[in-house]
Design a protein around this motif. Structure first.
Motif, PDB file in Angstrom:
ATOM      1  N   LEU A  69       0.840  -1.206   0.000  1.00 24.49           N
ATOM      2  CA  LEU A  69       0.000   0.000   0.000  1.00 24.49           C
ATOM      3  C   LEU A  69       0.870   1.249   0.000  1.00 24.49           C
ATOM      4  N   ALA A  70       1.934   1.226   0.817  1.00 20.52           N
ATOM      5  CA  ALA A  70       2.814   2.397   0.918  1.00 20.52           C
ATOM      6  C   ALA A  70       3.409   2.728  -0.454  1.00 20.52           C
ATOM      7  N   SER A  71       3.887   1.694  -1.175  1.00 28.14           N
ATOM      8  CA  SER A  71       4.486   1.943  -2.496  1.00 28.14           C
ATOM      9  C   SER A  71       3.458   2.575  -3.434  1.00 28.14           C
ATOM     10  N   ALA A  72       2.281   1.979  -3.476  1.00 25.49           N
ATOM     11  CA  ALA A  72       1.256   2.476  -4.404  1.00 25.49           C
ATOM     12  C   ALA A  72       0.803   3.878  -4.012  1.00 25.49           C
ATOM     13  N   MET A  73       0.630   4.091  -2.715  1.00 23.44           N
ATOM     14  CA  MET A  73       0.109   5.388  -2.270  1.00 23.44           C
ATOM     15  C   MET A  73       1.161   6.487  -2.416  1.00 23.44           C
ATOM     16  N   ASN A  74       2.439   6.132  -2.284  1.00 19.30           N
ATOM     17  CA  ASN A  74       3.497   7.104  -2.558  1.00 19.30           C
ATOM     18  C   ASN A  74       3.438   7.562  -4.007  1.00 19.30           C
ATOM     19  N   ILE A  75       3.275   6.611  -4.908  1.00 18.99           N
ATOM     20  CA  ILE A  75       3.246   6.955  -6.331  1.00 18.99           C
ATOM     21  C   ILE A  75       2.032   7.794  -6.684  1.00 18.99           C
ATOM     22  N   LEU A  76       0.893   7.436  -6.083  1.00 15.16           N
ATOM     23  CA  LEU A  76      -0.362   8.090  -6.465  1.00 15.16           C
ATOM     24  C   LEU A  76      -0.679   9.320  -5.616  1.00 15.16           C
ATOM     25  N   ASP A  77       0.155   9.600  -4.598  1.00 12.29           N
ATOM     26  CA  ASP A  77      -0.078  10.754  -3.731  1.00 12.29           C
ATOM     27  C   ASP A  77      -1.407  10.612  -2.974  1.00 12.29           C
ATOM     28  N   LEU A  78      -1.636   9.430  -2.410  1.00 10.06           N
ATOM     29  CA  LEU A  78      -2.908   9.151  -1.732  1.00 10.06           C
ATOM     30  C   LEU A  78      -2.698   8.922  -0.234  1.00 10.06           C
ATOM     31  N   ASN A  79      -3.722   9.268   0.567  1.00  8.76           N
ATOM     32  CA  ASN A  79      -3.670   9.058   2.019  1.00  8.76           C
ATOM     33  C   ASN A  79      -4.641   7.996   2.497  1.00  8.76           C
ATOM     34  N   VAL A  80      -5.571   7.608   1.657  1.00 10.52           N
ATOM     35  CA  VAL A  80      -6.632   6.702   2.108  1.00 10.52           C
ATOM     36  C   VAL A  80      -6.626   5.413   1.288  1.00 10.52           C
ATOM     37  N   ALA A  81      -6.740   4.281   1.982  1.00  8.88           N
ATOM     38  CA  ALA A  81      -6.925   2.994   1.314  1.00  8.88           C
ATOM     39  C   ALA A  81      -8.212   2.372   1.837  1.00  8.88           C
ATOM     40  N   VAL A  82      -9.010   1.803   0.941  1.00 16.13           N
ATOM     41  CA  VAL A  82     -10.218   1.076   1.342  1.00 16.13           C
ATOM     42  C   VAL A  82      -9.994  -0.385   0.964  1.00 16.13           C
TER      43      VAL A  82
END
Ligand SMILES: [Zn+2]
Length: 324
Positions: free
Chosen positions: A258-271
């Motif tokens: 999740l961290a890798s993907a969210m770093n790339i996408l500039d996201l703070n929330v995962a569902v």
């Protein structure tokens, strides 16, 4: 003009169709994302596209027969496989025989004469959570389906982000180890090949050889082939050390991915949705710890990991939401 009148009426409804390898589920959905009625039939996935399309059309007609057809604002279809940017063409859905470039929306439209659009099933589930579920208050988030396989969808400004070729959001096939186990997709070390159902069950079987006293063994009456995540979760809740270890590890690995993907996408929330997302809270704690430790610092105070709320209904609700 007539379309607008239909859309604005309080008794407007949409039909959402969840095409799966074993069943086709169709439902009537209202503006609030509530399923009012549904029909489930066998998918006949091995008999070629026409058989499945006939099944699908049958379910829609069954739902439309008892209703005012003029109030139906359209039909959305969530389908596995690659769905073209034309929201029509479906290619190579896994578990379906002989599907190459099937114009699914056009085929259905020719028989039903209503607006029809098709979208990839993971994206559809993400949209359902964005419009009517856990992500309702989030403009942007990463959606992960954690079940038999691992899938994903990206919600950008309340909408599905498809990417330039329509294939964005393939979270399950992010490689977390260049030297890891083989994945169904042909790659090596994908996150799916670590935390998907098959891997979790396999890893449990391996560990049980070293720790034969685990309660998991009793729970499946000694038949290790019966091990599945829901059983591992139950054993963990009873304090079984092996079960806790396996699920904690899975949560941790998911957190890193999740961290890798969210770093790339500039996201703070995962569902997190899918069958295994019902895992005990300690799995989420492990996931959040791993995520916090690897996500870039500016994101850390804002990180949220949410459980999906729509469960198995996400397919129908999200498909219907495609035209809302
Ligand atoms: Zn893969």
């Amino acid at each position: 003009m007539e379309k607008e009148t239909t859309m604005n009426s309080p008794d407007t409804y949409w039909i959402g169709i969840d095409v799966g390898g074993t069943t086709i589920k169709s439902g009537v959905v209202n503006r609030e994302g509530k399923i009012l009625e549904q029909v489930v039939v066998d998918a006949r996935s091995k008999d070629g596209p026409q058989a499945a399309i006939d099944q699908l059309v049958f379910t829609v007609n069954k739902l439309l027969n008892d209703r005012d057809r003029s109030r139906c604002a359209g039909i959305g279809i969530g389908c596995p496989g690659v769905v073209g940017l034309d929201s029509d063409t479906v290619s190579y859905p896994p578990n379906f025989t002989d599907w190459h470039d099937v114009k699914l929306a056009t085929e259905v439209k020719n028989k039903i004469s209503l607006d029809v659009v098709v979208e990839n099933d993971a994206n559809v589930a993400a949209l359902a959570e964005a419009m009517h579920g856990a992500g309702k208050d989030c403009k942007d988030f990463l959606f992960v389906i954690w079940g038999t396989g691992v899938g994903g969808g990206i919600i950008n400004d309340h909408k599905i982000y498809r990417g330039p070729y329509g294939g964005a959001g393939e979270f399950g096939h992010m490689s977390i180890n260049y030297d890891g186990p083989p994945c169904n997709c042909g790659n090596i070390g994908c996150i799916e090949s670590y935390i998907g159902q098959r891997y979790l069950s396999q890893r449990t079987r391996e560990l049980l050889q070293q720790f034969p006293d685990s309660t998991i063994k009793t729970m499946v009456d000694g038949n290790l082939e019966k091990i599945e995540p829901v059983i591992i979760a139950k054993a963990a809740e009873q304090g079984d050390k092996i079960a806790i270890q396996i699920l904690e590890e899975a949560g941790t690995l998911l957190g890193y991915a999740l961290a890798s993907a969210m770093n790339i996408l500039d996201l703070n929330v995962a569902v997190i949705g899918g069958g295994i997302s019902a895992a005990p809270e300690f799995v989420y704690d492990a996931m959040k710890r791993a995520l916090q430790s690897r996500i870039l610092k500016p994101h850390r105070p804002y990180i949220r990991v949410l459980r999906a709320t729509l469960g198995n209904s996400a397919g129908i609700i999200g498909a219907a939401s495609l035209l809302m």
